[in-house]
Design a protein around this motif. Structure first.
Motif, PDB file in Angstrom:
ATOM      1  N   GLU A   1      51.086  61.107  46.100  1.00 56.86           N
ATOM      2  CA  GLU A   1      51.659  62.109  45.902  1.00 56.86           C
ATOM      3  C   GLU A   1      53.035  60.997  44.334  1.00 56.86           C
ATOM      4  OE1 GLU A   1      51.334  59.397  47.618  1.00 56.86           O
ATOM      5  OE2 GLU A   1      53.041  59.441  49.895  1.00 56.86           O
ATOM      6  N   GLY A   2      51.970  60.240  43.447  1.00 56.39           N
ATOM      7  CA  GLY A   2      52.231  59.907  42.401  1.00 56.39           C
ATOM      8  C   GLY A   2      52.773  60.792  40.953  1.00 56.39           C
ATOM      9  N   GLY A   3      52.988  60.301  40.298  1.00 57.52           N
ATOM     10  CA  GLY A   3      52.818  61.343  38.867  1.00 57.52           C
ATOM     11  C   GLY A   3      52.170  60.646  37.944  1.00 57.52           C
TER      12      GLY A   3
ATOM     13  N   GLY B   1      55.714  58.098  45.180  1.00 53.86           N
ATOM     14  CA  GLY B   1      56.599  58.503  45.124  1.00 53.86           C
ATOM     15  C   GLY B   1      57.695  57.009  45.646  1.00 53.86           C
ATOM     16  N   ILE B   2      57.951  56.475  45.016  1.00 54.72           N
ATOM     17  CA  ILE B   2      59.226  55.821  44.964  1.00 54.72           C
ATOM     18  C   ILE B   2      59.752  55.806  43.637  1.00 54.72           C
ATOM     19  CG2 ILE B   2      59.852  52.570  44.985  1.00 54.72           C
ATOM     20  CD1 ILE B   2      56.447  52.412  46.043  1.00 54.72           C
ATOM     21  N   GLY B   3      62.021  56.027  44.523  1.00 60.71           N
ATOM     22  CA  GLY B   3      62.020  56.418  43.643  1.00 60.71           C
ATOM     23  C   GLY B   3      63.173  55.664  43.748  1.00 60.71           C
TER      24      GLY B   3
ATOM     25  N   VAL C   1      57.193  51.569  39.390  1.00 63.17           N
ATOM     26  CA  VAL C   1      58.384  52.852  39.451  1.00 63.17           C
ATOM     27  C   VAL C   1      57.462  53.948  37.916  1.00 63.17           C
ATOM     28  CG1 VAL C   1      60.575  53.996  39.582  1.00 63.17           C
ATOM     29  CG2 VAL C   1      60.074  52.102  41.030  1.00 63.17           C
ATOM     30  N   GLY C   2      56.975  55.013  38.656  1.00 59.31           N
ATOM     31  CA  GLY C   2      57.017  55.619  37.560  1.00 59.31           C
ATOM     32  C   GLY C   2      58.334  57.139  36.465  1.00 59.31           C
ATOM     33  N   THR C   3      57.615  58.012  37.961  1.00 59.61           N
ATOM     34  CA  THR C   3      58.717  59.492  37.896  1.00 59.61           C
ATOM     35  C   THR C   3      60.201  58.743  37.231  1.00 59.61           C
ATOM     36  OG1 THR C   3      57.024  60.478  39.103  1.00 59.61           O
ATOM     37  CG2 THR C   3      59.356  61.549  39.084  1.00 59.61           C
TER      38      THR C   3
ATOM     39  N   VAL D   1      55.714  64.371  36.655  1.00 59.70           N
ATOM     40  CA  VAL D   1      56.429  63.810  37.571  1.00 59.70           C
ATOM     41  C   VAL D   1      55.429  64.515  38.361  1.00 59.70           C
ATOM     42  CG1 VAL D   1      58.581  64.346  36.504  1.00 59.70           C
ATOM     43  CG2 VAL D   1      57.843  66.195  37.419  1.00 59.70           C
ATOM     44  N   GLY D   2      55.746  62.479  39.760  1.00 61.88           N
ATOM     45  CA  GLY D   2      55.237  63.399  40.823  1.00 61.88           C
ATOM     46  C   GLY D   2      56.168  63.886  41.220  1.00 61.88           C
ATOM     47  N   GLU D   3      56.162  63.965  42.803  1.00 60.36           N
ATOM     48  CA  GLU D   3      56.739  64.296  43.557  1.00 60.36           C
ATOM     49  C   GLU D   3      58.069  63.748  44.831  1.00 60.36           C
ATOM     50  OE1 GLU D   3      54.444  64.246  47.535  1.00 60.36           O
ATOM     51  OE2 GLU D   3      52.573  65.947  47.346  1.00 60.36           O
ATOM     52  N   VAL D   4      58.187  62.899  43.741  1.00 57.75           N
ATOM     53  CA  VAL D   4      59.418  62.443  43.623  1.00 57.75           C
ATOM     54  C   VAL D   4      60.897  62.710  43.156  1.00 57.75           C
ATOM     55  CG1 VAL D   4      59.574  60.032  42.501  1.00 57.75           C
ATOM     56  CG2 VAL D   4      60.476  60.000  44.299  1.00 57.75           C
ATOM     57  N   ILE D   5      60.145  63.760  42.319  1.00 55.61           N
ATOM     58  CA  ILE D   5      61.356  64.141  40.987  1.00 55.61           C
ATOM     59  C   ILE D   5      61.858  65.219  42.519  1.00 55.61           C
ATOM     60  CG2 ILE D   5      59.314  66.561  40.973  1.00 55.61           C
ATOM     61  CD1 ILE D   5      61.813  64.140  39.080  1.00 55.61           C
TER      62      ILE D   5
HETATM   63  C1  LIG Z   1      55.111  60.354  32.886  1.00 56.86           C
HETATM   64  C2  LIG Z   1      53.780  59.913  33.910  1.00 56.86           C
HETATM   65  C3  LIG Z   1      53.233  59.054  32.437  1.00 56.86           C
HETATM   66  C4  LIG Z   1      52.121  58.403  33.223  1.00 56.86           C
HETATM   67  N1  LIG Z   1      50.793  57.736  32.749  1.00 56.86           N
HETATM   68  C5  LIG Z   1      50.050  56.474  32.680  1.00 56.86           C
HETATM   69  C6  LIG Z   1      49.739  55.864  32.391  1.00 56.86           C
HETATM   70  O1  LIG Z   1      49.686  56.003  30.868  1.00 56.86           O
HETATM   71  N2  LIG Z   1      48.504  54.875  32.603  1.00 56.86           N
HETATM   72  C7  LIG Z   1      48.351  54.287  34.120  1.00 56.86           C
HETATM   73  O2  LIG Z   1      48.245  53.457  33.801  1.00 56.86           O
HETATM   74  N3  LIG Z   1      49.553  55.227  35.161  1.00 56.86           N
HETATM   75  C8  LIG Z   1      49.775  56.662  34.070  1.00 56.86           C
HETATM   76  N4  LIG Z   1      50.657  57.151  35.127  1.00 56.86           N
HETATM   77  C9  LIG Z   1      50.961  56.651  36.659  1.00 56.86           C
HETATM   78  C10 LIG Z   1      51.888  55.561  37.215  1.00 56.86           C
HETATM   79  O3  LIG Z   1      51.048  53.991  36.283  1.00 56.86           O
HETATM   80  C11 LIG Z   1      52.239  55.101  38.130  1.00 56.86           C
HETATM   81  O4  LIG Z   1      50.960  55.705  39.008  1.00 56.86           O
HETATM   82  C12 LIG Z   1      53.078  56.496  39.461  1.00 56.86           C
HETATM   83  O5  LIG Z   1      53.781  56.951  38.153  1.00 56.86           O
HETATM   84  C13 LIG Z   1      53.329  56.469  40.186  1.00 56.86           C
HETATM   85  O6  LIG Z   1      54.090  57.134  40.759  1.00 56.86           O
HETATM   86  P1  LIG Z   1      55.529  57.443  40.971  1.00 56.86           P
HETATM   87  O7  LIG Z   1      55.608  58.727  39.533  1.00 56.86           O
HETATM   88  O8  LIG Z   1      56.023  58.760  42.154  1.00 56.86           O
HETATM   89  O9  LIG Z   1      56.503  56.708  40.300  1.00 56.86           O
HETATM   90  C14 LIG Z   1      52.321  58.382  34.505  1.00 56.86           C
HETATM   91  C15 LIG Z   1      53.215  58.955  35.495  1.00 56.86           C
HETATM   92  C16 LIG Z   1      53.399  59.068  34.653  1.00 56.86           C
HETATM   93  C17 LIG Z   1      55.346  59.823  35.796  1.00 56.86           C
END
Ligand SMILES: Cc1cc2nc3c(=O)[nH]c(=O)nc-3n(C[C@H](O)[C@H](O)[C@H](O)COP(=O)(O)O)c2cc1C
Length: 336
Positions: free
Chosen positions: A140-142, A176-178, A196-198, A289-293
């Motif tokens: 579900e992650g972005g 999915g953690i937001g 935490v990404g998105t 972005v991921g589902e958590v958006i």
């Molecule tokens: C805009 C964006 C760019 C990302 N770029 C990378 C990256 O360059 N390297 C990486 O290991 N993961 C990248 N990821 C994945 C993240 O490491 C992470 O696993 C993910 O964001 C977690 O899920 P979430 O988006 O629901 O928080 C990216 C995620 C996003 C949203």
């Protein structure tokens, strides 16, 4: 404090919240904002741009930030990892492809290695190569991943694996953690913290255009999709098992599932795509972005995002009495 644990102790942080190393989005501003607010800041080394990285290091005088790489791409650039190691980052975070060829250099330098994984086999591999921390990423992650496992089952399964085979290795949940509910859930599932990404990509300090953030805030989780078409048009040579979660748009509607047609018309489509990126036309350009958006409706500072996560998670976890644990987590299923 409720949220202090072995992860916060190891990295000298206040809260078990880790900024995902998002290519260019996690620049020194965002990484320092997360670190200033008590989390672990990691620079998005991404595909590997040494000039960009050196600029970021100039803003990390205390060497408290980590660096994350898209490993298969970093591996194509001899000397890049050594350059990063020489800066003494607080950790090196390797995602997407086998960490084994690169782990010794990181470990020999005494730098903690974090490996992002998407399944059990990769978790075993990460343990084998000497990772201090495993980041279990659900589909579900972005951004990129393998997309076949959900955070909700992958994290506890790896937690069980670690408890029985490598209890010293720590675990992060990603995907999915937001908010504080997600952080509390990550800890409840057996993780030591959350990546935490998105949520941070929509932070005020993120290196993402305002227009892209606004577009993202309008979306629900239903509007995201795992796909490869954007990698084709950007000529990013991702190994075929990886897909990336992005916002669905007209480009995806046309090319998702038709990547071979896209390849036949690549020059033309790439021109149109680059124009769209330049012109901030998100009908064609990608927003990662991921589902958590679907849980995010405003741009906030990293500090306020962390404050909400910590406050809500503490409150949830504080309400759970130790007697309310529903499963006996000490007897994980025996595995071959
Ligand atoms: C805009 C964006 C760019 C990302 N770029 C990378 C990256 O360059 N390297 C990486 O290991 N993961 C990248 N990821 C994945 C993240 O490491 C992470 O696993 C993910 O964001 C977690 O899920 P979430 O988006 O629901 O928080 C990216 C995620 C996003 C949203």
């Amino acid at each position: 404090m409720l949220l202090r644990n072995r992860l916060t102790e190891k990295f000298g942080i206040d809260y078990p919240i880790v900024l995902a190393p998002m290519d260019y989005v996690s620049d020194w501003r965002l990484a320092n904002a997360v670190a200033d607010a008590g989390g672990l800041g990691i620079l998005g080394g991404g595909y590997g741009d040494s000039i960009w990285l050196k600029e970021q290091f100039a803003h990390d005088p205390n060497e408290r930030l980590g660096v994350g790489f898209i490993t298969w791409s970093m591996a194509q650039q001899p000397g890049l990892l050594d350059m990063v190691i020489a800066h003494r980052p607080s950790n090196v975070f390797l995602s997407f492809s086998d960490p084994a060829p690169h782990a010794p250099a990181v470990l020999d330098a005494g730098i903690p290695l974090i490996c992002q994984v998407h399944n059990i086999e990769q978790a075993r591999r990460a343990i084998h190569v000497g990772a201090s921390v495993i980041c279990a990423q659900g589909g579900e992650g972005g951004g990129h991943g393998m997309g076949v496992r959900s955070t909700f089952t992958l994290v506890p399964e790896i937690a069980d694996l670690l408890r029985t085979t490598a209890p010293e290795v720590m675990l992060l949940a990603a995907g999915g953690i937001g908010d504080g509910r997600g952080l509390a859930a990550s800890l409840a599932l057996g993780a030591d913290g959350a990546v935490v990404g998105t949520r941070f990509a929509t932070a005020a300090e993120a290196a993402l255009r305002d227009s892209a953030q606004q577009r993202a805030l309008e979306a629900s989780g239903d509007h995201t999709i795992r796909q490869q078409a954007f990698d084709v048009v950007r000529r990013k040579a991702w190994p075929s098992q990886y897909t990336g979660r992005v916002l669905r748009n007209a480009f995806i509607d046309r090319w998702h599932g038709n990547e071979s047609d896209l390849s036949m018309d690549l020059d033309e489509q790439r021109r149109a795509f680059e124009e769209a990126v330049e012109g901030e036309d998100y009908g064609l350009a990608n927003v990662i972005v991921g589902e958590v958006i679907g849980l995010i409706d405003s741009v906030n500072t990293a500090a306020s995002i962390i404050a909400e996560m910590v406050g809500t998670a503490s409150s949830i976890l504080g309400r759970i009495s130790p007697n309310a644990v529903l499963i006996d987590a000490t007897t994980p299923k025996a595995r071959s």
